[in-house]
Design a protein around this motif. Structure first.
Motif, short mmCIF file in Angstrom:
data_model
loop_
_atom_site.label_atom_id
_atom_site.label_comp_id
_atom_site.label_asym_id
_atom_site.label_seq_id
_atom_site.Cartn_x
_atom_site.Cartn_y
_atom_site.Cartn_z
N LEU A 176 0.91 -1.15 -0.18
CA LEU A 176 -0.08 -0.06 0.12
C LEU A 176 0.95 1.30 -0.04
CD1 LEU A 176 -2.73 -1.01 2.67
CD2 LEU A 176 -2.91 -1.08 0.02
N THR A 177 1.98 1.28 0.95
CA THR A 177 2.75 2.61 1.08
C THR A 177 3.51 2.57 -0.48
OG1 THR A 177 3.99 1.14 2.32
CG2 THR A 177 3.05 3.14 3.41
N THR A 178 3.89 1.65 -0.95
CA THR A 178 4.76 1.58 -2.29
C THR A 178 3.84 2.12 -3.03
OG1 THR A 178 5.99 -0.45 -1.47
CG2 THR A 178 6.30 0.39 -3.63
N SER A 179 2.67 1.62 -3.42
CA SER A 179 1.85 2.03 -4.40
C SER A 179 1.29 3.31 -4.31
CB SER A 179 0.62 0.98 -4.53
OG SER A 179 -0.19 1.04 -3.64
N LEU A 180 1.00 3.76 -3.15
CA LEU A 180 0.86 5.30 -2.74
C LEU A 180 2.10 6.23 -3.34
CD1 LEU A 180 -1.12 5.15 0.61
CD2 LEU A 180 -2.25 5.64 -1.77
N GLY A 181 3.32 5.56 -2.96
CA GLY A 181 4.43 6.32 -3.15
C GLY A 181 4.56 6.71 -4.98
N TYR A 182 4.12 5.63 -5.58
CA TYR A 182 4.07 5.44 -6.94
C TYR A 182 2.95 6.55 -7.65
CZ TYR A 182 7.70 1.71 -7.75
OH TYR A 182 8.78 1.05 -7.73
N PHE A 183 1.85 6.48 -6.93
CA PHE A 183 0.77 7.47 -7.08
C PHE A 183 0.89 8.81 -7.07
CE2 PHE A 183 -2.66 9.68 -5.07
CZ PHE A 183 -3.38 10.09 -6.07
N LEU A 184 1.98 9.02 -5.86
CA LEU A 184 2.26 10.52 -5.59
C LEU A 184 3.07 11.10 -7.05
CD1 LEU A 184 2.90 11.00 -2.03
CD2 LEU A 184 0.81 11.46 -3.35
N VAL A 185 4.10 10.17 -7.21
CA VAL A 185 4.77 10.48 -8.43
C VAL A 185 3.90 10.85 -9.85
CG1 VAL A 185 6.92 9.89 -9.87
CG2 VAL A 185 6.84 9.36 -7.46
N ALA A 186 3.17 9.89 -10.03
CA ALA A 186 2.34 9.60 -11.15
C ALA A 186 1.53 10.79 -11.16
CB ALA A 186 1.65 8.51 -11.43
N GLY A 187 1.02 11.24 -10.11
CA GLY A 187 0.10 12.29 -9.89
C GLY A 187 0.89 13.82 -10.07
N ALA A 188 2.10 13.85 -9.59
CA ALA A 188 2.87 15.04 -9.84
C ALA A 188 3.06 14.97 -11.37
CB ALA A 188 4.18 14.95 -9.06
N LEU A 189 3.34 14.08 -12.03
CA LEU A 189 3.68 14.02 -13.55
C LEU A 189 2.41 14.58 -14.22
CD1 LEU A 189 5.22 10.59 -14.30
CD2 LEU A 189 6.32 12.93 -13.87
#
Lengths: 124, 544, 236
Positions: free
Chosen positions: B34-47
C-alpha cells in the motif's frame, strides 16, 4: 467444491467463447489465446479434481465450530525470511542484465539458482 | 527450516528496518504494497500536474514534445501497473487472511518475493528517466512498431519492458497465492458462500490475472526480441504483423481494466452495508456478477481496435455491451443495500457514494464507446481519456480513498480525522469532475490524446484551462489527505477492534491485529460473523 | 515555439460558430449523419440511465440518512428480493440488445463501400506527415511544418485507401465523426460523401512519436465543378 465448480465453469465458458469467436471472426491470434486460456483452465480444473479427493476442509462445513480446528496443524509459518528480498533482487538483476550487460544477467541467474536451492532446503 | 525461523516460536516481530525487509507476514507485506503503490501514485500524480500545466494554454512551452511523451508514458504506466492494480493487491494481502479467518497467506515467502519484484520492477521503469535518451516515450500501451524503433526510444524503452515484465510476473504469483489461500485456508464454518464480497471479488480478479497477464508477458518478450535480438514479430516487411502487438496487449489490457475495478467493487460492497446498518443486498448476485464481468471481459479485447478496420467489430461490440448487465446488477444491489437503511456519512461512505456517482458516468460512456459508430470519433480522443479517467479515477481512486479511511484504523490502530477527511473528499470530488468532465467535449471537438500542444480553436483553450484548474483542486485534496495522515498519527488516539460497527472477521481481532491474526474467532454462520456475534437478536431475525 | 498550424491560418472545425447549423454533433458527410444518429441515441439513453440511477442514489441517501441520535434500532435487515433482482438483470439485457441492433445497422451503413467511387485517394501516413495520392492524378504531400490539404467534391463519393509506411497512425477528421488507423503492411478503405462545403481540420489520432501532435492536414470540400477544374490544374 465451489472452487472446483468455478474452474470447471470458467473452462466451459472459455471453450464456448473460443468457439464462438472463431466461427464469427475467423481470426487466428484471438482464437489461439482463447483456446490456450481454455486449456489452462481445464488443466487447473483437472488438477483440482485429483487434489480435491484428498482435501477435507473444515472451511467447507456449514455448521463447523471454530473449536473443531483446535490443535490442528495447518502448516508452519515463518514470519521472517531474508530469501524473498534477495530472490527478487536476483531476478531483477537478470532482467537488468539483459538490457545493460550480460555479466550482470549471468550473476543474476547464478544467484537465482543458489537462492532457489535455499528455498528448497528450507521447505523440507 | 531452523526452529528459530518458525513463526510460531517467535511471537514478536522485529520492528526495525531489518524486520520489514525480511518480513513474510501478510499484514506487513500488505502495508508495504500500500505505501509503495501510494508512493508511485504521488509521483504519477505529480507528472499529471505537469501534463495539465503544459496543456493549460495552446502552444504552451512548459515542456517539449519528447519530455511530454515521457510524462504521459510514465503517468499511465505508473498509475496502472504501479498504483491502481497493486494497491488492490496490497489491500487484499492485508485483508484476505483476516476476512477468512486464516493465520497468513498460503505461500508467505512467495508473497514477499512478489512484493519486492513489484517494487524493483517499478524502480526499473523509472530508472529509464536517468538514461541519456530519457524514459520510455511510447505511452503505457507501447504500440509496436513505434516501440520497436531504436531511434527515439532508447534504453528507457528496454527498461520499461523489463520493469513491466517483472511487475506482471509478481502479479501472476500473487494471484495464485490469493486463490490458494481462499480455497484452502478458510476458518471452520467459513464456506465459500460466506466469504466477504471483497474476498470474492479478489478471487475473480485473481482468475482474470492468470488468464490475462501471460499474454502481456508474451507480448513483452516478443517486443524485447524484436528490439534487441533481431526479431521481426511486429515487422510487416518481414512477414510479421503490426497488429499482433495490439491483439496480445489488449487480450491482457482489457481484463486488466477489470483487475483494476473488481477489487474496488469489493471495497464498496464492504463499506456500504456498514454505514447503512444493513446486510449487503443480493450477496449471490454480487458474486455471480463479478464472475460474469470477469468472463465477459476475456472476450472484448478488440473493442480497443474498432478503428483498425481489421477486427470483427460487431462481435466485440456486443460482448462489451453485455458487460453493462452484470455491472448494472451491482449498482442496483448497492442501492438496494442503502434502501430503507440508516445511512451515516463518515468519510469512507462519502467516498463510496462519490464512487457510485462518478463510476456511473464512466460506465455509461463505456457503453457509448463500445458502439463502433461512436468509437470512430471517440477512439484516441479526449472523450476516451474522460471515460477512462471516470472509471479509474472517479471509480477506483475514490474507492481507494474509501478503503484507506475505512481500514486505516485496522492497519494502524488510529482513525484518520473526519474533518480533514471530508475536506479531502470534497476537494477530490469537485476537482475530479472539473478536471475530467470537460474532456468529453474536448474529444468531440477533435482533440486527440497524447498531444503536447493543440490548436487555438473553438472551445479547446477554455475547456483545457478549466481541466487544468480542476487538477490543482485535486492536488489540494491529496495534500489534505497527507495532512490527515500526519495529524492523526501524531494524535495517537487508539481505537478498539471494531470502530465502525462492521461485519467481517477482520473487525473481531485487535487493531492492529496480532501476529497470526486471531486469538479467538466467533462462530461463522453468515458473511457478517462479527455483527452476528454482537447483535444475536438482530441476527436471529435476519434471513440467511 | 511549437505551433499546431505553423505558417497558415488554422482550418475551421465543427464547433466554430457559423460553419454549421445547430446540429449535434456537427457533421459534414453523409456517413457522419448516420454516425451522429448513433451519438444522439446513446446520449439520450445514457442520460436517462444517469438521471434514473443518480436519482435513486441521491433519494436513498437523503431519505434514509441517519439523524442525530438515531438510536440503536436497526433498520429492516432484508437481503434479497428475487423478482426485483431478475427484473434489473433482464431489463438492461433487453436495453443493450436493442442498442446493439441499432449500432449494428449504423455501422454497416457507414462501412458500406460504394461499387464505383467517383474519386479514389491513396492516403499514406508517415512520421510525421501525409501523402494524398489521387488515382490517376497528382500526389499531394506535406508534413508537420506545411500540412497538406486534400480537395474533394461535394456530394460525390470519395474512396480513401489508407496505409502507413512506418508506424501506426490514424486518419481523423473530427467533423466527419470518423477515423481509421493507418497500419503498416495493411491497406484499409472507407468512403466519404461530403455534405457541407468548407475546410475541415484533420489530424493524426494514434500516437506516433515526437511530432504526433503536429501531424495535421486539412480537407477542403468544394463544388464538383470546382473540383474538376482543380483536378485539371493538378493533372500529372
Amino acid at each position: 467444491m465451489t472452487g472446483l465448480r468455478l474452474f470447471i465453469s470458467s473452462a466451459v465458458f472459455a471453450v464456448a467463447i473460443a468457439t464462438a469467436y472463431w466461427s464469427i471472426a475467423h481470426e487466428i491470434v484471438g482464437t489461439f489465446l482463447l483456446a490456450f486460456m481454455a486449456f489452462a483452465l481445464t488443466f487447473v480444473a483437472g488438477y483440482m479434481i485429483v487434489a480435491e479427493r484428498e482435501a477435507d476442509l473444515a472451511g467447507d462445513l456449514t455448521d463447523a465450530r471454530v473449536a473443531d480446528a483446535a490443535g490442528e496443524l495447518v502448516g508452519t509459518y515463518s514470519t521472517r525470511s531474508p530469501l524473498p528480498l534477495w530472490t527478487a533482487l536476483a531476478i531483477t538483476c537478470v532482467g537488468l542484465g539483459l538490457v545493460v550487460s550480460p555479466a550482470v544477467a549471468a550473476l543474476g541467474v547464478i544467484a537465482v539458482l543458489v537462492l532457489g536451492a535455499f528455498f528448497i532446503v528450507q521447505s523440507r | 527450516m531452523s526452529a528459530a525461523e518458525r513463526g510460531a516460536l517467535e511471537p514478536v516481530q522485529r520492528n526495525d528496518l531489518l524486520g520489514w525487509l525480511t518480513t513474510t507476514d501478510h499484514k506487513r507485506i500488505g502495508i508495504l504494497y500500500l505505501t509503495t503503490s501510494l508512493g508511485y501514485f504521488l509521483v504519477a500524480g505529480a507528472l499529471a500536474i505537469v501534463i495539465r500545466t503544459q496543456l493549460a494554454r495552446p502552444d504552451n512551452t512548459v515542456v517539449g514534445a519528447h519530455a511530454f511523451a515521457q510524462l504521459f508514458t510514465l503517468h499511465g504506466t505508473a498509475m496502472i501497473f504501479l498504483f491502481v492494480a497493486p494497491f488492490a493487491l496490497g489491500l487484499a494481502n492485508f485483508l484476505i487472511p483476516l476476512q477468512i479467518g486464516a493465520p497468513d497467506m498460503a505461500f508467505p515467502r512467495l508473497n514477499a518475493t512478489s512484493y519486492w519484484l513489484f517494487l524493483f520492477g517499478g524502480l526499473v521503469i523509472f530508472a529509464g528517466a536517468a538514461s541519456s535518451e530519457g524514459a520510455a516515450a511510447t505511452g503505457w500501451t507501447a504500440y509496436a512498431p513505434l516501440s520497436v524503433l531504436k531511434e527515439g526510444t532508447g534504453l528507457g524503452q528496454d527498461l520499461w519492458i523489463v520493469g513491466v515484465f517483472l511487475v506482471s510476473v509478481a502479479t501472476i504469483l500473487t494471484s495464485i497465492n490469493f486463490v490458494t489461500t481462499v480455497f484452502i485456508y478458510r476458518a471452520p464454518g467459513m464456506t465459500m458462500w460466506r466469504i466477504p464480497v471483497f474476498t470474492w471479488e479478489m478471487v475473480a480478479t485473481s482468475l482474470l490475472i492468470f488468464m490475462a497477464f501471460p499474454a502481456l508477458a508474451a507480448d513483452l518478450l516478443l517486443l524485447f526480441v524484436d528490439r534487441n535480438l533481431g526479431g521481426h514479430a511486429f515487422d510487416p516487411n518481414a512477414g510479421g504483423s503490426a497488429l499482433l502487438w495490439q491483439h496480445l496487449f489488449w487480450f491482457f489490457g482489457h481484463p486488466e481494466v477489470y483487475v483494476m475495478i473488481l477489487p474496488y467493487f469489493g471495497v464498496i460492497s464492504e463499506i456500504i452495508p456498514v454505514f447503512s446498518r444493513k446486510p449487503i443486498f443480493g450477496y449471490s448476485g454480487l458474486v455471480l456478477s463479478a464472475f460474469a464481468i470477469a468472463g465477459l471481459s476475456m472476450g472484448v479485447w478488440a473493442h480497443h481496435m474498432f478503428t483498425t478496420g481489421a477486427v470483427n467489430n460487431p462481435f466485440f461490440s456486443f460482448v462489451s455491451f453485455l458487460i453493462a448487465v452484470p455491472t448494472g446488477v451491482k449498482f442496483f444491489n448497492w442501492i438496494a443495500t442503502m434502501w430503507r437503511g440508516s445511512i451515516s456519512f463518515a468519510t469512507p461512505m462519502l467516498f463510496s457514494i462519490g464512487f457510485l456517482l462518478n463510476f456511473l458516468l464512466g460506465g455509461v460512456t463505456g457503453v457509448m464507446v463500445a458502439s463502433p459508430p461512436i468509437d470512430f470519433q471517440a477512439q484516441d480522443s479526449y472523450f476516451v481519456v474522460a471515460h477512462m479517467h471516470y472509471v479509474l479515477g472517479g471509480g477506483s481512486l475514490f474507492a481507494i480513498f474509501a478503503a484507506l479511511f475505512f481500514w486505516w484504523p485496522k492497519m494502524f490502530g488510529v482513525k484518520l480525522g473526519e474533518g480533514l477527511g471530508k475536506l479531502c473528499f470534497w476537494l477530490l470530488f469537485v476537482g475530479f469532475n472539473v478536471t475530467f468532465f470537460p474532456m468529453h467535449f474536448m474529444g468531440l471537438d477533435g482533440m486527440p490524446r497524447r498531444v503536447f500542444t493543440y490548436a487555438n480553436l473553438g472551445q479547446l483553450p477554455l475547456l483545457n484551462l478549466i481541466a487544468t484548474a480542476g487538477s490543482y483542486v485535486m492536488l489540494a485534496g491529496v495534500i489534505a489527505f497527507a495532512a490527515n495522515v500526519i495529524v492523526s498519527t501524531r494524535k495517537r488516539e487508539p481505537v478498539g477492534p471494531d470502530p465502525w460497527g462492521a461485519n467481517s472477521l477482520e473487525w473481531w481481532t485487535s487493531s492492529p491485529p496480532p501476529e497470526h491474526n486471531f486469538h479467538s474467532l466467533p462462530p461463522i454462520r453468515s458473511e457478517r460473523p462479527v455483527f452476528d456475534a454482537k447483535h444475536p437478536d438482530v441476527a436471529a431475525r435476519t434471513p440467511r | 515555439m511549437a505551433r499546431a498550424y505553423p505558417g497558415s491560418s488554422p482550418p475551421k472545425t465543427g464547433y466554430e460558430p457559423g460553419v454549421h447549423g445547430q446540429t449535434w454533433p456537427a457533421t459534414a458527410t453523409a456517413q457522419a449523419s448516420v454516425l451522429a444518429s448513433d451519438w444522439v441515441l446513446f446520449t439520450i439513453v445514457g442520460l436517462a440511465v444517469v438521471v434514473l440511477v443518480w436519482g435513486l442514489i441521491l433519494f436513498a441517501v437523503t431519505r434514509w440518512r441517519r439523524r442525530d441520535g438515531g438510536g440503536d434500532e436497526f433498520p429492516p435487515q432484508f437481503r434479497t428480493n428475487n423478482p426485483l433482482e431478475i427484473a434489473w438483470t433482464v431489463a438492461p439485457l433487453i436495453l443493450v440488445c436493442a442498442l446493439f441492433a441499432y449500432t449494428y445497422r449504423a455501422e454497416a451503413d457507414v462501412e458500406n463501400l460504394a461499387p464505383h467511387p467517383d474519386v479514389t485517394i491513396h492516403v499514406q501516413g508517415y512520421m510525421w506527415g501525409w501523402r494524398f495520392g489521387y488515382a490517376g492524378g497528382t500526389t499531394l504531400e506535406g508534413s508537420a511544418l506545411a500540412p497538406p490539404e486534400m480537395v474533394i467534391p461535394l456530394g460525390e463519393t470519395t474512396r480513401i485507401e489508407l496505409t502507413s509506411s512506418d508506424v501506426n497512425h490514424a486518419f481523423w477528421v473530427p467533423d466527419f465523426l470518423f477515423k481509421r488507423d493507418a497500419i503498416p503492411g495493411r491497406a484499409t478503405a472507407f468512403d466519404l460523401r461530403p455534405s457541407k462545403l468548407g475546410t475541415f481540420a484533420g489530424r493524426c489520432a494514434e500516437f506516433c512519436g515526437l511530432n504526433h501532435a503536429l501531424m495535421s492536414f486539412s480537407v477542403r470540400v468544394v463544388p464538383p465543378e470546382d473540383y474538376a477544374r482543380w483536378r485539371g490544374r493538378n493533372a500529372r
